[in-house]
Design a protein around this motif. Structure first.
Motif, PDB file in Angstrom:
ATOM      1  N   ILE A 113      21.820 -22.043 -59.222  1.00  0.00           N
ATOM      2  CA  ILE A 113      20.666 -22.281 -58.347  1.00  0.00           C
ATOM      3  C   ILE A 113      19.422 -21.573 -58.889  1.00  0.00           C
ATOM      4  CG2 ILE A 113      19.714 -21.790 -56.054  1.00  0.00           C
ATOM      5  CD1 ILE A 113      22.610 -22.263 -55.002  1.00  0.00           C
ATOM      6  N   ILE A 114      19.595 -20.347 -59.353  1.00  0.00           N
ATOM      7  CA  ILE A 114      18.470 -19.604 -59.916  1.00  0.00           C
ATOM      8  C   ILE A 114      17.969 -20.285 -61.192  1.00  0.00           C
ATOM      9  CG2 ILE A 114      17.802 -17.434 -61.035  1.00  0.00           C
ATOM     10  CD1 ILE A 114      19.652 -16.012 -59.033  1.00  0.00           C
ATOM     11  N   ALA A 115      18.905 -20.765 -62.022  1.00  0.00           N
ATOM     12  CA  ALA A 115      18.507 -21.466 -63.242  1.00  0.00           C
ATOM     13  C   ALA A 115      17.716 -22.730 -62.894  1.00  0.00           C
ATOM     14  CB  ALA A 115      19.740 -21.821 -64.064  1.00  0.00           C
ATOM     15  N   GLY A 116      18.172 -23.458 -61.883  1.00  0.00           N
ATOM     16  CA  GLY A 116      17.451 -24.652 -61.455  1.00  0.00           C
ATOM     17  C   GLY A 116      16.079 -24.338 -60.903  1.00  0.00           C
ATOM     18  N   SER A 117      15.986 -23.215 -60.186  1.00  0.00           N
ATOM     19  CA  SER A 117      14.697 -22.788 -59.650  1.00  0.00           C
ATOM     20  C   SER A 117      13.716 -22.483 -60.773  1.00  0.00           C
ATOM     21  CB  SER A 117      14.888 -21.557 -58.762  1.00  0.00           C
ATOM     22  OG  SER A 117      13.657 -21.001 -58.375  1.00  0.00           O
ATOM     23  N   ARG A 118      14.190 -21.761 -61.790  1.00  0.00           N
ATOM     24  CA  ARG A 118      13.323 -21.414 -62.911  1.00  0.00           C
ATOM     25  C   ARG A 118      12.914 -22.632 -63.719  1.00  0.00           C
ATOM     26  NH1 ARG A 118      16.173 -15.757 -65.061  1.00  0.00           N
ATOM     27  NH2 ARG A 118      15.485 -14.478 -63.271  1.00  0.00           N
ATOM     28  N   ALA A 119      13.776 -23.654 -63.695  1.00  0.00           N
ATOM     29  CA  ALA A 119      13.448 -24.890 -64.402  1.00  0.00           C
ATOM     30  C   ALA A 119      12.523 -25.777 -63.584  1.00  0.00           C
ATOM     31  CB  ALA A 119      14.733 -25.653 -64.734  1.00  0.00           C
ATOM     32  N   GLY A 120      12.235 -25.370 -62.347  1.00  0.00           N
ATOM     33  CA  GLY A 120      11.330 -26.128 -61.493  1.00  0.00           C
ATOM     34  C   GLY A 120      11.990 -27.271 -60.748  1.00  0.00           C
ATOM     35  N   TRP A 121      13.329 -27.275 -60.691  1.00  0.00           N
ATOM     36  CA  TRP A 121      14.018 -28.365 -60.002  1.00  0.00           C
ATOM     37  C   TRP A 121      13.909 -28.238 -58.494  1.00  0.00           C
ATOM     38  CZ3 TRP A 121      19.113 -28.001 -63.331  1.00  0.00           C
ATOM     39  CH2 TRP A 121      18.811 -28.421 -64.632  1.00  0.00           C
ATOM     40  N   TRP A 122      13.800 -27.001 -57.987  1.00  0.00           N
ATOM     41  CA  TRP A 122      13.569 -26.781 -56.557  1.00  0.00           C
ATOM     42  C   TRP A 122      12.690 -25.546 -56.400  1.00  0.00           C
ATOM     43  CZ3 TRP A 122      18.661 -28.112 -58.085  1.00  0.00           C
ATOM     44  CH2 TRP A 122      19.414 -27.070 -58.620  1.00  0.00           C
ATOM     45  N   ASP A 123      12.406 -25.196 -55.154  1.00  0.00           N
ATOM     46  CA  ASP A 123      11.298 -24.277 -54.884  1.00  0.00           C
ATOM     47  C   ASP A 123      11.683 -22.806 -54.787  1.00  0.00           C
ATOM     48  OD1 ASP A 123      12.725 -24.396 -52.566  1.00  0.00           O
ATOM     49  OD2 ASP A 123      11.033 -24.915 -51.277  1.00  0.00           O
ATOM     50  N   GLY A 124      12.810 -22.397 -55.305  1.00  0.00           N
ATOM     51  CA  GLY A 124      13.188 -20.990 -55.256  1.00  0.00           C
ATOM     52  C   GLY A 124      14.670 -20.835 -55.009  1.00  0.00           C
ATOM     53  N   HIS A 125      15.138 -19.588 -55.022  1.00  0.00           N
ATOM     54  CA  HIS A 125      16.580 -19.368 -54.918  1.00  0.00           C
ATOM     55  C   HIS A 125      17.141 -19.574 -53.519  1.00  0.00           C
ATOM     56  CE1 HIS A 125      14.850 -15.487 -53.865  1.00  0.00           C
ATOM     57  NE2 HIS A 125      15.995 -15.109 -53.355  1.00  0.00           N
ATOM     58  N   HIS A 126      16.277 -19.741 -52.501  1.00  0.00           N
ATOM     59  CA  HIS A 126      16.752 -20.109 -51.167  1.00  0.00           C
ATOM     60  C   HIS A 126      16.586 -21.601 -50.899  1.00  0.00           C
ATOM     61  CE1 HIS A 126      17.555 -16.007 -50.024  1.00  0.00           C
ATOM     62  NE2 HIS A 126      16.296 -15.651 -50.199  1.00  0.00           N
ATOM     63  N   VAL A 127      15.989 -22.331 -51.817  1.00  0.00           N
ATOM     64  CA  VAL A 127      15.754 -23.783 -51.715  1.00  0.00           C
ATOM     65  C   VAL A 127      15.251 -24.141 -50.321  1.00  0.00           C
ATOM     66  CG1 VAL A 127      16.656 -26.077 -52.251  1.00  0.00           C
ATOM     67  CG2 VAL A 127      17.676 -24.069 -53.313  1.00  0.00           C
ATOM     68  N   ARG A 128      14.016 -23.816 -50.074  1.00  0.00           N
ATOM     69  CA  ARG A 128      13.452 -23.972 -48.728  1.00  0.00           C
ATOM     70  C   ARG A 128      13.264 -25.428 -48.331  1.00  0.00           C
ATOM     71  NH1 ARG A 128       8.127 -21.052 -48.600  1.00  0.00           N
ATOM     72  NH2 ARG A 128       8.332 -21.235 -46.357  1.00  0.00           N
ATOM     73  N   ASP A 129      12.968 -26.307 -49.273  1.00  0.00           N
ATOM     74  CA  ASP A 129      12.789 -27.722 -48.942  1.00  0.00           C
ATOM     75  C   ASP A 129      14.146 -28.392 -48.766  1.00  0.00           C
ATOM     76  OD1 ASP A 129      10.043 -27.581 -49.050  1.00  0.00           O
ATOM     77  OD2 ASP A 129       9.943 -28.115 -51.178  1.00  0.00           O
ATOM     78  N   ARG A 130      14.340 -29.013 -47.616  1.00  0.00           N
ATOM     79  CA  ARG A 130      15.633 -29.641 -47.316  1.00  0.00           C
ATOM     80  C   ARG A 130      15.989 -30.695 -48.359  1.00  0.00           C
ATOM     81  NH1 ARG A 130      17.017 -34.239 -45.138  1.00  0.00           N
ATOM     82  NH2 ARG A 130      14.849 -34.722 -44.637  1.00  0.00           N
ATOM     83  N   GLU A 131      15.010 -31.463 -48.802  1.00  0.00           N
ATOM     84  CA  GLU A 131      15.280 -32.538 -49.748  1.00  0.00           C
ATOM     85  C   GLU A 131      15.808 -32.023 -51.081  1.00  0.00           C
ATOM     86  OE1 GLU A 131      12.551 -32.086 -48.065  1.00  0.00           O
ATOM     87  OE2 GLU A 131      12.401 -33.823 -46.708  1.00  0.00           O
ATOM     88  N   GLY A 132      15.530 -30.769 -51.405  1.00  0.00           N
ATOM     89  CA  GLY A 132      15.977 -30.221 -52.675  1.00  0.00           C
ATOM     90  C   GLY A 132      17.344 -29.590 -52.621  1.00  0.00           C
ATOM     91  N   ARG A 133      18.010 -29.648 -51.470  1.00  0.00           N
ATOM     92  CA  ARG A 133      19.272 -28.921 -51.303  1.00  0.00           C
ATOM     93  C   ARG A 133      20.514 -29.712 -51.718  1.00  0.00           C
ATOM     94  NH1 ARG A 133      19.062 -24.888 -46.066  1.00  0.00           N
ATOM     95  NH2 ARG A 133      17.359 -23.589 -46.882  1.00  0.00           N
ATOM     96  N   LEU A 134      20.368 -30.979 -52.062  1.00  0.00           N
ATOM     97  CA  LEU A 134      21.538 -31.794 -52.384  1.00  0.00           C
ATOM     98  C   LEU A 134      22.299 -31.237 -53.589  1.00  0.00           C
ATOM     99  CD1 LEU A 134      23.355 -34.234 -52.082  1.00  0.00           C
ATOM    100  CD2 LEU A 134      21.708 -35.555 -53.460  1.00  0.00           C
ATOM    101  N   ILE A 135      21.620 -31.050 -54.704  1.00  0.00           N
ATOM    102  CA  ILE A 135      22.295 -30.571 -55.916  1.00  0.00           C
ATOM    103  C   ILE A 135      22.882 -29.168 -55.711  1.00  0.00           C
ATOM    104  CG2 ILE A 135      21.979 -29.935 -58.336  1.00  0.00           C
ATOM    105  CD1 ILE A 135      19.980 -32.210 -58.570  1.00  0.00           C
ATOM    106  N   PRO A 136      22.134 -28.210 -55.125  1.00  0.00           N
ATOM    107  CA  PRO A 136      22.741 -26.904 -54.861  1.00  0.00           C
ATOM    108  C   PRO A 136      24.002 -26.981 -54.003  1.00  0.00           C
ATOM    109  CG  PRO A 136      20.377 -26.719 -54.697  1.00  0.00           C
ATOM    110  CD  PRO A 136      20.684 -28.192 -54.833  1.00  0.00           C
ATOM    111  N   PHE A 137      24.000 -27.857 -52.986  1.00  0.00           N
ATOM    112  CA  PHE A 137      25.195 -27.985 -52.145  1.00  0.00           C
ATOM    113  C   PHE A 137      26.354 -28.586 -52.922  1.00  0.00           C
ATOM    114  CE2 PHE A 137      22.862 -27.191 -48.162  1.00  0.00           C
ATOM    115  CZ  PHE A 137      23.830 -26.482 -47.476  1.00  0.00           C
TER     116      PHE A 137
END
Length: 213
Positions: free
Chosen positions: A77-101
């Protein structure tokens, strides 16, 4: 999973947001110190100790569950955040939570399979099933509503400790409530989302636990 808002905004005589209030700072600390990743790092070791009462075995089983359910998923999740795939390590945007889940569920399921094949203590397997059950329900709800993972994990962990150790651990629900307050204070969730998260964490986790234990 996320980067935190700076909190209170307003005029300070300078351009930009006002400094965070003391309440905002407390909320940030609670959000990070009692994050799902931190709780899931420690809870398996506590349960494994009760299951084995042997330092080596407790550490071995507990660390393995923590690795597959917390460390490895958070690294992704942190790697994805740094790559700009979602908005941080808590993934605040609901739409961005699919891949982390999907990542969380996949790694947790893989870990559970290894526990079963390796003959892990029943309590440890029950904990992993409980966490996975809660994760699945939260993931389904998140498709249409941003339920709080923080309160789900915090409340579920307290319930698990109460079952495994003593009902006195239920007093920590006060801390779980404080975590819920922090999520609302930082603007990441509504009160309803933190309450539903806590209920789902307890009920789904308990159902998963009882299925095994």
């Amino acid at each position: 999973m996320a980067e935190i808002d700076t909190g209170t905004t307003g005029s300070t005589g300078f351009d930009g947001p006002a400094p965070a209030s003391r309440a905002d700072l407390v909320a940030r600390v609670l959000t990070e110190v009692c994050s799902p990743a931190v709780i899931v790092l420690l809870l398996p070791i506590a349960v494994a100790w009760q299951a084995t009462h042997a330092p080596g075995a407790a550490l071995g089983w507990g660390v393995f569950v923590a690795l597959t359910s917390s460390v490895l998923p958070m690294a992704g999740i942190i790697a994805g955040s740094r790559a700009g795939w979602w908005d941080g390590h808590h993934v605040r945007d609901r739409e961005g939570r699919l891949i982390p889940f999907v990542l969380l569920i996949s790694l947790s399921s893989l870990g559970l399979g290894v526990l079963v094949l390796a003959g892990a203590p029943r309590l440890v397997v029950a904990l992993d099933v409980a966490m996975l059950a809660a994760l699945l329900v939260i993931g389904l709800i998140t498709v249409w509503w941003k339920v709080s993972v923080h309160t789900a994990v915090a409340a579920g962990a307290v319930a698990m400790l109460a079952v495994v150790y003593s009902a006195w651990w239920l007093l920590l629900w006060g801390l779980a409530a404080a975590v819920g307050w922090s999520r609302v204070r930082l603007g990441d969730h509504s009160p309803a989302q933190v309450v539903v998260g806590a209920v789902v964490g307890v009920l789904a986790g308990s159902a998963g636990y009882l299925l095994v234990a």
